[in-house]
Design a protein around this motif. Structure first.
Motif, PDB file in Angstrom:
ATOM      1  N   HIS A   1       0.809  -1.226   0.000  1.00 52.55           N
ATOM      2  CA  HIS A   1       0.000   0.000   0.000  1.00 52.55           C
ATOM      3  C   HIS A   1       0.839   1.271   0.000  1.00 52.55           C
ATOM      4  N   GLY A   2       1.687   1.454   1.014  1.00 55.81           N
ATOM      5  CA  GLY A   2       2.445   2.695   1.054  1.00 55.81           C
ATOM      6  C   GLY A   2       3.063   2.971   2.404  1.00 55.81           C
ATOM      7  N   LEU A   3       3.332   4.252   2.675  1.00 53.81           N
ATOM      8  CA  LEU A   3       4.062   4.682   3.863  1.00 53.81           C
ATOM      9  C   LEU A   3       3.206   5.572   4.748  1.00 53.81           C
ATOM     10  N   LEU A   4       3.516   5.575   6.050  1.00 53.98           N
ATOM     11  CA  LEU A   4       2.815   6.437   6.996  1.00 53.98           C
ATOM     12  C   LEU A   4       3.798   6.889   8.067  1.00 53.98           C
ATOM     13  N   THR A   5       3.711   8.170   8.426  1.00 52.10           N
ATOM     14  CA  THR A   5       4.466   8.685   9.561  1.00 52.10           C
ATOM     15  C   THR A   5       3.539   9.524  10.426  1.00 52.10           C
ATOM     16  N   CYS A   6       3.873   9.643  11.709  1.00 53.99           N
ATOM     17  CA  CYS A   6       3.094  10.493  12.606  1.00 53.99           C
ATOM     18  C   CYS A   6       4.041  11.135  13.613  1.00 53.99           C
ATOM     19  N   ALA A   7       3.681  12.343  14.058  1.00 52.18           N
ATOM     20  CA  ALA A   7       4.532  13.078  14.994  1.00 52.18           C
ATOM     21  C   ALA A   7       3.719  14.184  15.642  1.00 52.18           C
ATOM     22  N   ARG A   8       4.337  14.872  16.587  1.00 46.06           N
ATOM     23  CA  ARG A   8       3.643  15.946  17.298  1.00 46.06           C
ATOM     24  C   ARG A   8       3.436  17.193  16.436  1.00 46.06           C
ATOM     25  N   THR A   9       4.298  17.385  15.437  1.00 43.70           N
ATOM     26  CA  THR A   9       4.203  18.576  14.600  1.00 43.70           C
ATOM     27  C   THR A   9       4.277  18.196  13.134  1.00 43.70           C
ATOM     28  N   VAL A  10       3.802  19.092  12.290  1.00 41.40           N
ATOM     29  CA  VAL A  10       3.893  18.876  10.841  1.00 41.40           C
ATOM     30  C   VAL A  10       5.346  18.801  10.393  1.00 41.40           C
ATOM     31  N   PRO A  11       6.228  19.732  10.832  1.00 37.58           N
ATOM     32  CA  PRO A  11       7.630  19.625  10.415  1.00 37.58           C
ATOM     33  C   PRO A  11       8.276  18.301  10.807  1.00 37.58           C
ATOM     34  N   ASP A  12       7.977  17.796  11.993  1.00 36.51           N
ATOM     35  CA  ASP A  12       8.569  16.529  12.429  1.00 36.51           C
ATOM     36  C   ASP A  12       8.045  15.362  11.596  1.00 36.51           C
ATOM     37  N   ALA A  13       6.741  15.333  11.324  1.00 34.09           N
ATOM     38  CA  ALA A  13       6.170  14.251  10.513  1.00 34.09           C
ATOM     39  C   ALA A  13       6.721  14.295   9.095  1.00 34.09           C
ATOM     40  N   PHE A  14       6.942  15.504   8.571  1.00 33.34           N
ATOM     41  CA  PHE A  14       7.496  15.631   7.227  1.00 33.34           C
ATOM     42  C   PHE A  14       8.929  15.110   7.178  1.00 33.34           C
ATOM     43  N   LEU A  15       9.735  15.440   8.195  1.00 31.89           N
ATOM     44  CA  LEU A  15      11.111  14.966   8.229  1.00 31.89           C
ATOM     45  C   LEU A  15      11.148  13.438   8.322  1.00 31.89           C
ATOM     46  N   LEU A  16      10.275  12.866   9.143  1.00 30.23           N
ATOM     47  CA  LEU A  16      10.215  11.408   9.234  1.00 30.23           C
ATOM     48  C   LEU A  16       9.876  10.793   7.882  1.00 30.23           C
TER      49      LEU A  16
END
Length: 262
Positions: A182-197
């Motif tokens: 299917h694909g990839l998923l990331t999650c984090a406390r902030t948008v910048p952190d989730a984007f970096l992940l």
């Protein structure tokens, strides 16, 4: 948010800036930037993947993309605010993708720290998700997602509410997930952190697919090195965080795509 110019469906909504809190507007601009950056990186899949972010405040509302709008068109005001049942929490002329709601609402509801959730169908991400071995410890980039990586088996198009329980159970406390086939998923406390992940996870998949395409024998990273980096990676990523690169990315968008903050 009412339509103001029928001739321009992308910008034909009033700015939401004066109708939301300062904190919500900040999240809106960050999430709109993330959508534009995904498009710029070539990670989008027409209109069929999703990024979401929780709205600060007592209500469990979150923002998600207007279904049918290209990622390179999304603005801060066009994002749709919904509750955990998928109901609009603020007037919008746009609908949302029901599959996107299933995946994102599951993570937002289960993880208090998952203020931002990103889900993509990149070619290399899907390619790795189809491999039985998943992400391999063959590059420096791969070591960071491998330190907190989960897998979720494919159950078809994500429309079944019952899948939510299994997805969040598989995710656990991890911040990176490969959705099998299917694909990839990331999650984090902030948008910048989730984007970096997501950037690092996606880069890991790109390196893996290219290394495999070369046809030579791959060199696995020794287990002691992997274990050592796994123990230190959470500290390292928190010290650096997405904000190291985020301001520069926003400046780039302001130069190249003025209007995304609308």
């Amino acid at each position: 948010m009412d339509r103001v110019r029928d001739s321009d469906p992308v910008m034909a909504i009033r700015s939401a800036k004066g109708h939301v809190t300062k904190e919500e507007w900040q999240v809106r601009t960050d999430l709109a930037a993330a959508y534009r950056l995904v498009a710029k990186c070539g990670w989008d899949d027409l209109v069929f993947t999703h990024l979401s972010a929780r709205v600060p405040g007592p209500h469990h509302h979150f923002l998600i993309n207007p279904y049918g709008m290209m990622f390179g068109e999304i603005t801060a005001s066009s994002l749709v605010k919904i509750d955990l049942e998928g109901n609009k929490a603020m007037p919008s002329p746009f609908d949302i993708n029901p599959a996107g709601f299933t995946i994102h609402s599951a993570v937002h509801e289960a993880r208090e720290d998952a203020h931002c959730v990103m889900h993509l169908h990149t070619v290399d991400g899907v390619a790795v998700s189809c491999q039985k071995g998943g992400l391999l410890a063959i590059s420096q980039q791969s070591l960071f997602p491998l330190s907190n990586l989960a897998y979720h088996d494919y159950e078809g198009v994500a429309l079944n509410p019952e899948e939510k329980k299994r997805l969040v159970a598989d995710l656990g406390k991890n911040h990176n997930m490969i959705l099998r086939n299917h694909g990839l998923l990331t999650c984090a406390r902030t948008v910048p952190d989730a984007f970096l992940l997501m950037y690092i996870l996606q880069k890991s998949c790109e390196v893996q697919v290219r290394a495999q395409a070369g046809g030579g024998e791959l060199i696995p990273i020794p287990k002691p090195i992997l274990e050592g980096i796994q123990k230190a990676s959470e500290t390292v990523t928190r010290q650096s965080g997405g904000m190291l690169a985020w301001p520069g990315l926003l400046r780039m968008l302001d130069r190249e795509q003025p209007g995304w903050r609308h």
